[in-house]
Design a protein around this motif. Structure first.
Motif, PDB file in Angstrom:
ATOM      1  N   GLY A 110       0.810  -1.215   0.000  1.00  0.00           N
ATOM      2  CA  GLY A 110       0.000   0.000   0.000  1.00  0.00           C
ATOM      3  C   GLY A 110       0.837   1.255   0.000  1.00  0.00           C
ATOM      4  N   CYS A 111       0.310   2.311   0.610  1.00  0.00           N
ATOM      5  CA  CYS A 111       0.968   3.616   0.558  1.00  0.00           C
ATOM      6  C   CYS A 111       2.126   3.689   1.550  1.00  0.00           C
ATOM      7  CB  CYS A 111      -0.061   4.705   0.890  1.00  0.00           C
ATOM      8  SG  CYS A 111       0.671   6.349   0.888  1.00  0.00           S
ATOM      9  N   PRO A 112       3.349   3.973   1.095  1.00  0.00           N
ATOM     10  CA  PRO A 112       4.489   4.065   2.012  1.00  0.00           C
ATOM     11  C   PRO A 112       4.329   5.196   3.036  1.00  0.00           C
ATOM     12  CG  PRO A 112       5.231   4.063  -0.279  1.00  0.00           C
ATOM     13  CD  PRO A 112       3.744   4.176  -0.307  1.00  0.00           C
ATOM     14  N   LEU A 113       3.540   6.198   2.669  1.00  0.00           N
ATOM     15  CA  LEU A 113       3.346   7.325   3.594  1.00  0.00           C
ATOM     16  C   LEU A 113       2.324   7.002   4.681  1.00  0.00           C
ATOM     17  CD1 LEU A 113       3.257  10.204   0.992  1.00  0.00           C
ATOM     18  CD2 LEU A 113       4.848  10.062   2.909  1.00  0.00           C
ATOM     19  N   GLY A 114       1.613   5.887   4.513  1.00  0.00           N
ATOM     20  CA  GLY A 114       0.530   5.602   5.455  1.00  0.00           C
ATOM     21  C   GLY A 114      -0.611   6.594   5.312  1.00  0.00           C
ATOM     22  N   ASN A 115      -0.852   7.046   4.094  1.00  0.00           N
ATOM     23  CA  ASN A 115      -1.950   7.998   3.869  1.00  0.00           C
ATOM     24  C   ASN A 115      -3.264   7.450   4.421  1.00  0.00           C
ATOM     25  OD1 ASN A 115      -0.608  10.102   2.675  1.00  0.00           O
ATOM     26  ND2 ASN A 115      -1.084   9.516   0.572  1.00  0.00           N
ATOM     27  N   LEU A 116      -4.035   8.316   5.072  1.00  0.00           N
ATOM     28  CA  LEU A 116      -5.266   7.898   5.755  1.00  0.00           C
ATOM     29  C   LEU A 116      -6.416   7.843   4.741  1.00  0.00           C
ATOM     30  CD1 LEU A 116      -4.563  10.270   8.743  1.00  0.00           C
ATOM     31  CD2 LEU A 116      -4.244   7.790   8.722  1.00  0.00           C
ATOM     32  N   ILE A 117      -6.283   6.947   3.808  1.00  0.00           N
ATOM     33  CA  ILE A 117      -7.123   6.960   2.606  1.00  0.00           C
ATOM     34  C   ILE A 117      -8.615   6.773   2.910  1.00  0.00           C
ATOM     35  CG2 ILE A 117      -7.551   5.728   0.425  1.00  0.00           C
ATOM     36  CD1 ILE A 117      -4.391   5.341   0.379  1.00  0.00           C
ATOM     37  N   PRO A 118      -9.000   5.761   3.695  1.00  0.00           N
ATOM     38  CA  PRO A 118     -10.446   5.640   3.947  1.00  0.00           C
ATOM     39  C   PRO A 118     -11.017   6.863   4.659  1.00  0.00           C
ATOM     40  CG  PRO A 118      -9.212   3.807   4.956  1.00  0.00           C
ATOM     41  CD  PRO A 118      -8.218   4.682   4.273  1.00  0.00           C
ATOM     42  N   GLU A 119     -10.211   7.465   5.544  1.00  0.00           N
ATOM     43  CA  GLU A 119     -10.697   8.666   6.258  1.00  0.00           C
ATOM     44  C   GLU A 119     -10.990   9.790   5.286  1.00  0.00           C
ATOM     45  OE1 GLU A 119      -8.976  10.385   9.791  1.00  0.00           O
ATOM     46  OE2 GLU A 119      -7.979   8.483  10.207  1.00  0.00           O
ATOM     47  N   TRP A 120     -10.021  10.101   4.416  1.00  0.00           N
ATOM     48  CA  TRP A 120     -10.290  11.252   3.534  1.00  0.00           C
ATOM     49  C   TRP A 120     -11.229  10.920   2.390  1.00  0.00           C
ATOM     50  CZ3 TRP A 120      -7.323  10.069  -0.775  1.00  0.00           C
ATOM     51  CH2 TRP A 120      -5.983   9.689  -0.646  1.00  0.00           C
ATOM     52  N   ASN A 121     -11.317   9.652   2.031  1.00  0.00           N
ATOM     53  CA  ASN A 121     -12.364   9.295   1.059  1.00  0.00           C
ATOM     54  C   ASN A 121     -13.742   9.631   1.637  1.00  0.00           C
ATOM     55  OD1 ASN A 121     -11.029   8.330  -1.220  1.00  0.00           O
ATOM     56  ND2 ASN A 121     -10.866   6.251  -0.440  1.00  0.00           N
ATOM     57  N   ASP A 122     -13.953   9.288   2.905  1.00  0.00           N
ATOM     58  CA  ASP A 122     -15.275   9.548   3.482  1.00  0.00           C
ATOM     59  C   ASP A 122     -15.515  11.046   3.680  1.00  0.00           C
ATOM     60  OD1 ASP A 122     -17.757   8.471   4.432  1.00  0.00           O
ATOM     61  OD2 ASP A 122     -17.142   9.122   6.427  1.00  0.00           O
ATOM     62  N   LEU A 123     -14.477  11.776   4.067  1.00  0.00           N
ATOM     63  CA  LEU A 123     -14.633  13.233   4.217  1.00  0.00           C
ATOM     64  C   LEU A 123     -14.984  13.883   2.873  1.00  0.00           C
ATOM     65  CD1 LEU A 123     -11.644  13.701   6.660  1.00  0.00           C
ATOM     66  CD2 LEU A 123     -14.033  14.289   7.180  1.00  0.00           C
ATOM     67  N   VAL A 124     -14.353  13.412   1.812  1.00  0.00           N
ATOM     68  CA  VAL A 124     -14.667  13.960   0.482  1.00  0.00           C
ATOM     69  C   VAL A 124     -16.087  13.563   0.087  1.00  0.00           C
ATOM     70  CG1 VAL A 124     -14.096  13.782  -1.984  1.00  0.00           C
ATOM     71  CG2 VAL A 124     -12.280  14.119  -0.313  1.00  0.00           C
ATOM     72  N   ARG A 125     -16.452  12.326   0.350  1.00  0.00           N
ATOM     73  CA  ARG A 125     -17.833  11.887   0.030  1.00  0.00           C
ATOM     74  C   ARG A 125     -18.844  12.838   0.670  1.00  0.00           C
ATOM     75  NH1 ARG A 125     -21.908   8.979   2.550  1.00  0.00           N
ATOM     76  NH2 ARG A 125     -20.693   8.790   4.469  1.00  0.00           N
ATOM     77  N   ARG A 126     -18.532  13.271   1.891  1.00  0.00           N
ATOM     78  CA  ARG A 126     -19.469  14.146   2.593  1.00  0.00           C
ATOM     79  C   ARG A 126     -19.264  15.625   2.240  1.00  0.00           C
ATOM     80  NH1 ARG A 126     -18.503  13.760   8.043  1.00  0.00           N
ATOM     81  NH2 ARG A 126     -16.943  12.139   8.118  1.00  0.00           N
ATOM     82  N   GLY A 127     -18.252  15.891   1.422  1.00  0.00           N
ATOM     83  CA  GLY A 127     -18.011  17.270   0.994  1.00  0.00           C
ATOM     84  C   GLY A 127     -17.250  18.099   2.004  1.00  0.00           C
ATOM     85  N   ASP A 128     -16.604  17.457   2.971  1.00  0.00           N
ATOM     86  CA  ASP A 128     -15.835  18.184   3.979  1.00  0.00           C
ATOM     87  C   ASP A 128     -14.374  18.291   3.518  1.00  0.00           C
ATOM     88  OD1 ASP A 128     -14.630  19.270   6.183  1.00  0.00           O
ATOM     89  OD2 ASP A 128     -15.625  17.968   7.639  1.00  0.00           O
ATOM     90  N   TRP A 129     -14.144  19.213   2.585  1.00  0.00           N
ATOM     91  CA  TRP A 129     -12.812  19.329   1.976  1.00  0.00           C
ATOM     92  C   TRP A 129     -11.779  19.846   2.976  1.00  0.00           C
ATOM     93  CZ3 TRP A 129     -12.004  17.294  -2.754  1.00  0.00           C
ATOM     94  CH2 TRP A 129     -13.124  17.062  -3.558  1.00  0.00           C
ATOM     95  N   GLY A 130     -12.190  20.648   3.919  1.00  0.00           N
ATOM     96  CA  GLY A 130     -11.256  21.191   4.909  1.00  0.00           C
ATOM     97  C   GLY A 130     -10.648  20.097   5.773  1.00  0.00           C
ATOM     98  N   GLN A 131     -11.510  19.231   6.297  1.00  0.00           N
ATOM     99  CA  GLN A 131     -11.007  18.114   7.113  1.00  0.00           C
ATOM    100  C   GLN A 131     -10.198  17.144   6.251  1.00  0.00           C
ATOM    101  OE1 GLN A 131     -11.102  16.944  10.325  1.00  0.00           O
ATOM    102  NE2 GLN A 131     -11.711  19.005  10.928  1.00  0.00           N
TER     103      GLN A 131
END
Ligand code: SF4
Length: 494
Positions: A64-85
């Motif tokens: 997976g991502c070497p940076l440990g990007n919090l992918i499921p977290e920001w996918n859900d924030l984007v789904r909800r339109g919370d671009w700031g978070q």
């Protein structure tokens, strides 16, 4: 909580590209600017396909991502339109998501559980979501300088201003150290500036990030080769620690094929660097494909960069050669000699624009004219197999020879490691058999107080690995200088 049915409602959709004819007429980025509203709507739909897996293989681990990007977290924030978070969570693990969103071949998508659907092509469009978050962050002014609250009084030199050096510098500056980045070129960015073509990364994207680093307090010195313009003794006396992020720019040459020394046969970087300089306004490139029959040897990223550059320069023809057979599909990867996807995914936007690719061929001879300039190449069909010792051998499969016209030949057959820099001799650092700089588990080289990260340590690799190593070396240097560190360290030395 993600929408558990999102992936059943929506298919994966990649970002749309500009028409090929239009792309060939300029140096702008390949992807279509849809406007913020349409982009945001489409990306929110794509993010909604994420299942928020209990074990998100996209997020980290060997695949997976070497940076440990919090992918499921920001996918859900984007789904909800919370671009700031979403921006906060993305920048929590990645200093430069606008670079990875554009340049990374996305090992996270290969690791995504949904990659098993749609014949291997159904992964969540993570890279597209990442780039959109990064772009929205800049558009909405969410990316601001982050100044250190306290200063340590310690000084760190970072040698090299590619993605590894910049990530290390930003982390260390934010931790309160006084950081100076030395770059031997006249402009900052290393490979991001002079290796990656404008059509993949417009340099204004790099410049706005550099402006942020400056405002945070990182100092930059260009046109200075450490070890020559700044002596090793001066380096040692001025700084408490040194980070080597000098890349692995020694291009692999083809010394065995007859005719290699003919005029018109160049290493790939001899083409890409002047082309990028021309885009910066430095005048016509020294190695120009305009009006020429161009042959590119090597089927990887660098070859594709030469390909797209040559077509935009107005080449008469462009042919890219690969010793390996054409990969049938992602799922059929056991037939491929390449290690694992994403390295197997070897079709690039440049290939849709013009030119031709030839697979399972090798050059037998570069043929010159009476002036000693290349005019043709002779090819033979080959297959690549392993010999008794396990080494790859190229074996001809036909007596038939194909002759191609060639005024400009570009060797894009990889990199052999770190250049033989005076700095390394001055520091007493020897290269490994792979041409890289070794280090201990604390990223420290054989020279005390001197650390290494990025391609210089790892060998030529992905931008995401460079950033991950830059962040990790910052943790190590911070610990070395202060006894402990709160900085993240996403990867360990290999
Ligand atoms: Fe979402 Fe794919 Fe990661 Fe699962 S593996 S959390 S579906 S991006």
């Amino acid at each position: 909580m993600a929408d558990p049915y999102g992936f059943l409602k929506h298919d994966r959709a990649d970002a749309k590209k500009r028409p090929a004819d239009e792309r060939l007429g300029d140096w702008g980025e390949v992807y279509l600017d849809l406007g913020a509203d349409t982009r945001d709507k489409q990306v929110r739909t794509q993010a909604s396909r994420c299942m928020d897996c209990g074990i998100p293989f996209c997020h980290s681990g060997s695949a997976g991502c070497p940076l440990g990007n919090l992918i499921p977290e920001w996918n859900d924030l984007v789904r909800r339109g919370d671009w700031g978070q979403a921006s906060d969570r993305l920048h929590a693990t990645n200093n430069f998501p606008e670079f990875t969103g554009r340049l990374c071949p996305a090992p996270c998508e290969a690791a995504c559980v949904l990659a098993i659907s749609h014949d291997g092509g159904g992964a969540v469009a993570i890279k597209r979501v990442e780039q959109a978050i990064a772009d929205v962050s800049w558009e909405q002014g969410l990316v601001q300088p982050s100044q250190a609250q306290v200063t340590s009084g310690k000084r760190v030199a970072v040698v090299g201003s590619g993605p590894a050096g910049l990530a290390a510098a930003q982390q260390l500056t934010r931790a309160g150290h006084e950081v100076t980045v030395y770059e031997r070129d006249d402009r900052l960015g290393g490979l991001l500036r002079y290796g990656i073509p404008e059509f993949k990364l417009e340099k204004k994207v790099l410049d706005r990030r550099l402006a942020q680093l400056r405002k945070e307090g990182t100092k930059f010195v260009t046109g200075c080769e450490v070890g020559v313009d700044l002596t090793v003794a001066e380096l040692r006396s001025r700084f408490d620690a040194v980070v080597l992020a000098v890349g692995a720019l020694r291009g692999r040459d083809d010394t065995s094929t007859p005719g290699r020394r003919l005029a018109g046969v160049h290493l790939a970087m001899d083409h890409l660097v002047p082309a990028n300089r021309a885009c910066e306004g430095d005048g016509p490139p020294a190695v120009d494909a305009a009006g020429k029959h161009v042959v590119i040897i090597g089927g990887g990223d660098t070859g594709a960069d030469c390909y797209g550059t040559a077509t935009r320069q107005g080449a008469a023809s462009v042919v890219q050669l690969d010793q390996y057979p054409q990969p049938p599909s992602r799922r059929d990867d056991e037939r491929s000699p390449w290690p694992v996807w994403p390295w197997i995914l070897r079709t690039y936007p440049a290939h849709e624009e013009a030119g031709e690719r030839k697979f399972a061929v090798a050059v037998e001879e570069f043929v010159g004219d009476e002036h000693g300039h290349v005019k043709q190449i002779r090819l033979r069909k080959v297959r690549v197999e392993k010999d008794a010792s396990g080494r790859r051998a190229v074996v001809p499969t036909s007596e038939e020879v194909e002759v191609l016209p060639a005024d400009l030949v570009l060797l894009a057959i990889g990199f052999e490691g770190v250049e033989h820099l005076p700095l390394l001799g001055g520091l007493g650092i020897e290269l490994t058999a792979r041409g890289t700089i070794s280090c201990g588990s604390d990223w420290q080289t054989q020279a005390p107080g001197v650390f290494v990260c990025g391609d210089a340590h790892r060998g030529a690799s992905l931008v995401v690995w460079a950033i991950a190593e830059g962040r990790s070396v910052a943790h190590a240097v911070d610990s070395f200088l202060t006894g402990s560190s709160d900085l993240p360290s996403p990867v360990i030395p290999n």
